[in-house]
Design a protein around this motif. Sequence first.
Motif, PDB file in Angstrom:
ATOM      1  N   SER B 164     -13.179  -1.190  32.990  1.00  0.00           N
ATOM      2  CA  SER B 164     -14.619  -0.927  33.121  1.00  0.00           C
ATOM      3  C   SER B 164     -15.431  -1.767  32.129  1.00  0.00           C
ATOM      4  CB  SER B 164     -14.892   0.563  32.886  1.00  0.00           C
ATOM      5  OG  SER B 164     -14.421   0.939  31.602  1.00  0.00           O
ATOM      6  N   GLY B 165     -14.838  -2.862  31.658  1.00  0.00           N
ATOM      7  CA  GLY B 165     -15.573  -3.790  30.804  1.00  0.00           C
ATOM      8  C   GLY B 165     -15.488  -3.469  29.325  1.00  0.00           C
ATOM      9  N   GLY B 166     -14.529  -2.648  28.944  1.00  0.00           N
ATOM     10  CA  GLY B 166     -14.380  -2.302  27.536  1.00  0.00           C
ATOM     11  C   GLY B 166     -13.828  -3.453  26.710  1.00  0.00           C
ATOM     12  N   ALA B 167     -13.783  -3.263  25.407  1.00  0.00           N
ATOM     13  CA  ALA B 167     -13.285  -4.309  24.504  1.00  0.00           C
ATOM     14  C   ALA B 167     -11.802  -4.567  24.768  1.00  0.00           C
ATOM     15  CB  ALA B 167     -13.488  -3.870  23.056  1.00  0.00           C
ATOM     16  N   ASP B 168     -11.381  -5.825  24.624  1.00  0.00           N
ATOM     17  CA  ASP B 168      -9.975  -6.146  24.889  1.00  0.00           C
ATOM     18  C   ASP B 168      -9.052  -5.561  23.824  1.00  0.00           C
ATOM     19  OD1 ASP B 168     -11.034  -7.788  22.998  1.00  0.00           O
ATOM     20  OD2 ASP B 168     -10.165  -9.652  23.755  1.00  0.00           O
ATOM     21  N   HIS B 169      -9.542  -5.406  22.615  1.00  0.00           N
ATOM     22  CA  HIS B 169      -8.770  -4.695  21.601  1.00  0.00           C
ATOM     23  C   HIS B 169      -9.730  -4.010  20.631  1.00  0.00           C
ATOM     24  CE1 HIS B 169      -9.210  -8.856  20.052  1.00  0.00           C
ATOM     25  NE2 HIS B 169      -9.437  -8.252  18.891  1.00  0.00           N
ATOM     26  N   ILE B 170      -9.310  -2.843  20.146  1.00  0.00           N
ATOM     27  CA  ILE B 170     -10.169  -2.034  19.274  1.00  0.00           C
ATOM     28  C   ILE B 170      -9.813  -2.272  17.810  1.00  0.00           C
ATOM     29  CG2 ILE B 170     -11.005   0.310  18.789  1.00  0.00           C
ATOM     30  CD1 ILE B 170     -11.568  -0.612  21.609  1.00  0.00           C
ATOM     31  N   VAL B 171      -8.518  -2.405  17.551  1.00  0.00           N
ATOM     32  CA  VAL B 171      -8.082  -2.728  16.186  1.00  0.00           C
ATOM     33  C   VAL B 171      -7.711  -4.213  16.166  1.00  0.00           C
ATOM     34  CG1 VAL B 171      -7.280  -0.424  15.586  1.00  0.00           C
ATOM     35  CG2 VAL B 171      -5.729  -1.999  16.735  1.00  0.00           C
ATOM     36  N   PRO B 172      -7.799  -4.855  14.999  1.00  0.00           N
ATOM     37  CA  PRO B 172      -7.465  -6.279  14.912  1.00  0.00           C
ATOM     38  C   PRO B 172      -6.030  -6.545  15.353  1.00  0.00           C
ATOM     39  CG  PRO B 172      -8.528  -5.532  12.919  1.00  0.00           C
ATOM     40  CD  PRO B 172      -8.243  -4.311  13.717  1.00  0.00           C
ATOM     41  N   GLU B 173      -5.795  -7.732  15.878  1.00  0.00           N
ATOM     42  CA  GLU B 173      -4.480  -8.051  16.413  1.00  0.00           C
ATOM     43  C   GLU B 173      -3.565  -8.690  15.379  1.00  0.00           C
ATOM     44  OE1 GLU B 173      -3.550  -7.857  20.196  1.00  0.00           O
ATOM     45  OE2 GLU B 173      -4.703  -6.173  19.457  1.00  0.00           O
ATOM     46  N   GLU B 174      -4.009  -9.799  14.803  1.00  0.00           N
ATOM     47  CA  GLU B 174      -3.071 -10.520  13.940  1.00  0.00           C
ATOM     48  C   GLU B 174      -3.808 -11.274  12.847  1.00  0.00           C
ATOM     49  OE1 GLU B 174      -1.143 -13.412  16.482  1.00  0.00           O
ATOM     50  OE2 GLU B 174      -2.575 -14.914  15.814  1.00  0.00           O
ATOM     51  N   GLY B 175      -3.043 -11.626  11.822  1.00  0.00           N
ATOM     52  CA  GLY B 175      -3.552 -12.460  10.744  1.00  0.00           C
ATOM     53  C   GLY B 175      -2.663 -13.669  10.575  1.00  0.00           C
ATOM     54  N   ASN B 176      -3.127 -14.631   9.781  1.00  0.00           N
ATOM     55  CA  ASN B 176      -2.364 -15.860   9.598  1.00  0.00           C
ATOM     56  C   ASN B 176      -2.085 -16.200   8.134  1.00  0.00           C
ATOM     57  OD1 ASN B 176      -4.337 -16.485  12.223  1.00  0.00           O
ATOM     58  ND2 ASN B 176      -2.170 -16.845  12.510  1.00  0.00           N
ATOM     59  N   LEU B 177      -2.876 -15.633   7.241  1.00  0.00           N
ATOM     60  CA  LEU B 177      -2.616 -15.844   5.817  1.00  0.00           C
ATOM     61  C   LEU B 177      -3.017 -14.577   5.079  1.00  0.00           C
ATOM     62  CD1 LEU B 177      -1.806 -17.825   3.531  1.00  0.00           C
ATOM     63  CD2 LEU B 177      -4.225 -18.466   3.385  1.00  0.00           C
ATOM     64  N   MET B 178      -2.120 -14.034   4.254  1.00  0.00           N
ATOM     65  CA  MET B 178      -2.416 -12.749   3.621  1.00  0.00           C
ATOM     66  C   MET B 178      -1.880 -12.712   2.186  1.00  0.00           C
ATOM     67  SD  MET B 178      -1.584  -8.877   4.928  1.00  0.00           S
ATOM     68  CE  MET B 178       0.180  -8.832   4.676  1.00  0.00           C
ATOM     69  N   VAL B 179      -2.664 -12.105   1.349  1.00  0.00           N
ATOM     70  CA  VAL B 179      -2.232 -11.783  -0.008  1.00  0.00           C
ATOM     71  C   VAL B 179      -2.205 -10.262  -0.097  1.00  0.00           C
ATOM     72  CG1 VAL B 179      -2.768 -11.967  -2.456  1.00  0.00           C
ATOM     73  CG2 VAL B 179      -3.309 -13.850  -0.916  1.00  0.00           C
ATOM     74  N   SER B 180      -1.109  -9.693  -0.581  1.00  0.00           N
ATOM     75  CA  SER B 180      -1.011  -8.230  -0.642  1.00  0.00           C
ATOM     76  C   SER B 180      -0.132  -7.816  -1.807  1.00  0.00           C
ATOM     77  CB  SER B 180      -0.446  -7.674   0.666  1.00  0.00           C
ATOM     78  OG  SER B 180       0.900  -8.069   0.816  1.00  0.00           O
ATOM     79  N   GLY B 181      -0.170  -6.536  -2.118  1.00  0.00           N
ATOM     80  CA  GLY B 181       0.665  -6.011  -3.190  1.00  0.00           C
ATOM     81  C   GLY B 181       0.285  -4.593  -3.532  1.00  0.00           C
ATOM     82  N   ALA B 182       1.002  -4.039  -4.481  1.00  0.00           N
ATOM     83  CA  ALA B 182       0.722  -2.675  -4.934  1.00  0.00           C
ATOM     84  C   ALA B 182       0.641  -2.695  -6.456  1.00  0.00           C
ATOM     85  CB  ALA B 182       1.809  -1.723  -4.473  1.00  0.00           C
ATOM     86  N   VAL B 183      -0.403  -2.114  -6.991  1.00  0.00           N
ATOM     87  CA  VAL B 183      -0.601  -2.122  -8.442  1.00  0.00           C
ATOM     88  C   VAL B 183      -0.822  -0.700  -8.930  1.00  0.00           C
ATOM     89  CG1 VAL B 183      -1.528  -4.448  -8.559  1.00  0.00           C
ATOM     90  CG2 VAL B 183      -3.075  -2.545  -8.123  1.00  0.00           C
ATOM     91  N   GLY B 184      -0.512  -0.485 -10.202  1.00  0.00           N
ATOM     92  CA  GLY B 184      -0.723   0.824 -10.800  1.00  0.00           C
ATOM     93  C   GLY B 184       0.588   1.432 -11.233  1.00  0.00           C
ATOM     94  N   PRO B 185       0.520   2.361 -12.185  1.00  0.00           N
ATOM     95  CA  PRO B 185       1.737   2.964 -12.716  1.00  0.00           C
ATOM     96  C   PRO B 185       2.217   4.132 -11.843  1.00  0.00           C
ATOM     97  CG  PRO B 185      -0.172   3.808 -13.871  1.00  0.00           C
ATOM     98  CD  PRO B 185      -0.691   2.860 -12.851  1.00  0.00           C
ATOM     99  N   GLY B 186       3.504   4.435 -11.969  1.00  0.00           N
ATOM    100  CA  GLY B 186       4.047   5.648 -11.355  1.00  0.00           C
ATOM    101  C   GLY B 186       3.978   5.626  -9.847  1.00  0.00           C
ATOM    102  N   ARG B 187       3.929   6.795  -9.253  1.00  0.00           N
ATOM    103  CA  ARG B 187       3.974   6.922  -7.800  1.00  0.00           C
ATOM    104  C   ARG B 187       2.594   6.803  -7.167  1.00  0.00           C
ATOM    105  NH1 ARG B 187       8.895   8.613  -6.022  1.00  0.00           N
ATOM    106  NH2 ARG B 187       8.100   9.350  -4.041  1.00  0.00           N
ATOM    107  N   ALA B 188       1.536   7.083  -7.930  1.00  0.00           N
ATOM    108  CA  ALA B 188       0.178   6.947  -7.382  1.00  0.00           C
ATOM    109  C   ALA B 188      -0.282   5.522  -7.644  1.00  0.00           C
ATOM    110  CB  ALA B 188      -0.753   7.949  -8.027  1.00  0.00           C
ATOM    111  N   ARG B 189      -0.341   4.711  -6.591  1.00  0.00           N
ATOM    112  CA  ARG B 189      -0.650   3.299  -6.777  1.00  0.00           C
ATOM    113  C   ARG B 189      -1.637   2.842  -5.715  1.00  0.00           C
ATOM    114  NH1 ARG B 189       4.225  -0.301  -7.749  1.00  0.00           N
ATOM    115  NH2 ARG B 189       4.736   0.111  -5.600  1.00  0.00           N
ATOM    116  N   LEU B 190      -2.189   1.658  -5.960  1.00  0.00           N
ATOM    117  CA  LEU B 190      -3.177   1.109  -5.038  1.00  0.00           C
ATOM    118  C   LEU B 190      -2.551  -0.068  -4.293  1.00  0.00           C
ATOM    119  CD1 LEU B 190      -6.216   1.352  -4.206  1.00  0.00           C
ATOM    120  CD2 LEU B 190      -6.613  -0.540  -5.803  1.00  0.00           C
TER     121      LEU B 190
END
Lengths: 154, 361
Positions: B164-190
């Motif tokens: 019915s003409g809706g968006a082809d995707h609602i959430v993003p599909e893919e990426g090509n370059l990414m920087v990521s990680g987890a920081v912070g002490p203990g089990r509660a981290r960002l």
Amino acid sequence: MRTSIRILLENLLWTFALCVAAIAAGTIARAADEIVVVVNPKVGAETMTADQVRAIFLGEKEYWNGTRVYPVTFPEGSRVMQEFLRLGLGMTINEYRSWWIKRIFRRADVPPQSVSTPEEAVEVIRSHPGGIGFLSAGDMAEADGLRPVLRLGP
Amino acid sequence: MKRFLAAAVVLLAAAAPRVARAVTLDAQDARVSINGFLDLQYTYMGRLPAPATPPAVGLTTQDPISTLDQDRLNLILKVDRDRFRVNVNVSSRKAYSVGGVEPHGQFSFQEAYGEYRRSEALNVRGGSFLVPFGIYNEIRYATSLFAPVVLPQLYEPLPNYAASGGADHIVPEEGNLMVSGAVGPGRARLFYAAYLGTGDRTQAGTDQNEDKAVGGRLTLMTDQERQGVGVSYYTTNDGGGEGRRHHVMTSLDLRRGPWGLEAEALWLTTTAHVYDVFSYYVRLRRHVGAATPFLGYDYFEDTKNAIYAGGMKRLSTGLSYEATSNLYLKAEYHCHVFDGSAIPSDADHVHMVRLAAIMVF
């Protein structure tokens, strides 16, 4: 005739009792084996807590003081592996396998290397700067050059 | 058909004695492993509202469908060498289908990327990969393994939305370059992730965007599985009629003992006002031995769409069963309720049943 049957029964009873005692003794002796977690000295750890060891073997902790750890395990059917899972990770073989299936597909992780013998485990741990593994206390004579960081008692 | 069913039964039965194993090769410096999974799904979907065929206007209905599909076959090759990792995820969809779409079954690269893992706080990934936008984004290809087979609406709208003409995707599909990680002490981290993407391409393969896609995610985690509270943003500019898209998502993922609670809300808008989507869902599950029953509630609304302008609610329940660590069985029921005066009365309540078996190796 009746006497010989009684002697036969007594002999059978003693044989059975001795077998039970031997099996029980063997079980107790085996159950008393400690599991010792060992690392390559280049990991830089003097001791580790049970939580830290658990995190490493479940893929949750990949670095120790900046060194990428390289955990080594044994085949699922081996007694030392089952004891390590029970004492160190608090898991059964099936729970451990399911855990890693989820990690493989969700996080693209690679599970620990599995080796067949204690000698092979020692060799792999020695050859990787981040090597970490475990041995039964009876096999610690093989672990020359490795550093024990945690003992897991029965 | 008979050969397919026989092959499927043999393959799935082969998993039962737990003989299926991944292939892992260990060398001095590198580890190579190959894993994969194969599924078989039965779906019944009731009468859906649908756009009328021109020159007629308004809404009509489409007949109920009943399909048996071999929906996915994925092979995942990983090479792990110290701080470097290569991951190639090859996927085949609908290799066999009865009553559904024409089988195609060609293999395609779902993901192919290299990653440098400097530390837990810094990873750099390049190639083509599914971005960590929401709880299911990175694992959509394998969702049927770890969650209900039917994804929340915001990940996979019903087919009548696109028709019915809706968006082809609602959430993003893919990426090509990414920087990521987890920081912070203990089990509660960002956990953080920032990524760039080349955006969408036309069917001819040319770039469809005026500028490239940019996105990011922050999650306050309570453990390494990234459960916790998260927020994501993604934007791209379509050179065509949509203008700039904005995707915003918030998520909650909590696990305590055998209980698990997931909830996400998403907003999608475009500067040309082509879509105006608001969707959310809540799912509660509990592990009981090898079984995991769940309850779910979904809401999906697009004020620019004739079928979804009044909103659609979905109530879901089902059961996952881990028959062995290599074989998962699933059974689900979903009831969709469409609101709005334009919805045909015989299609305002739509029932759906899905059964699935998934073999992992």
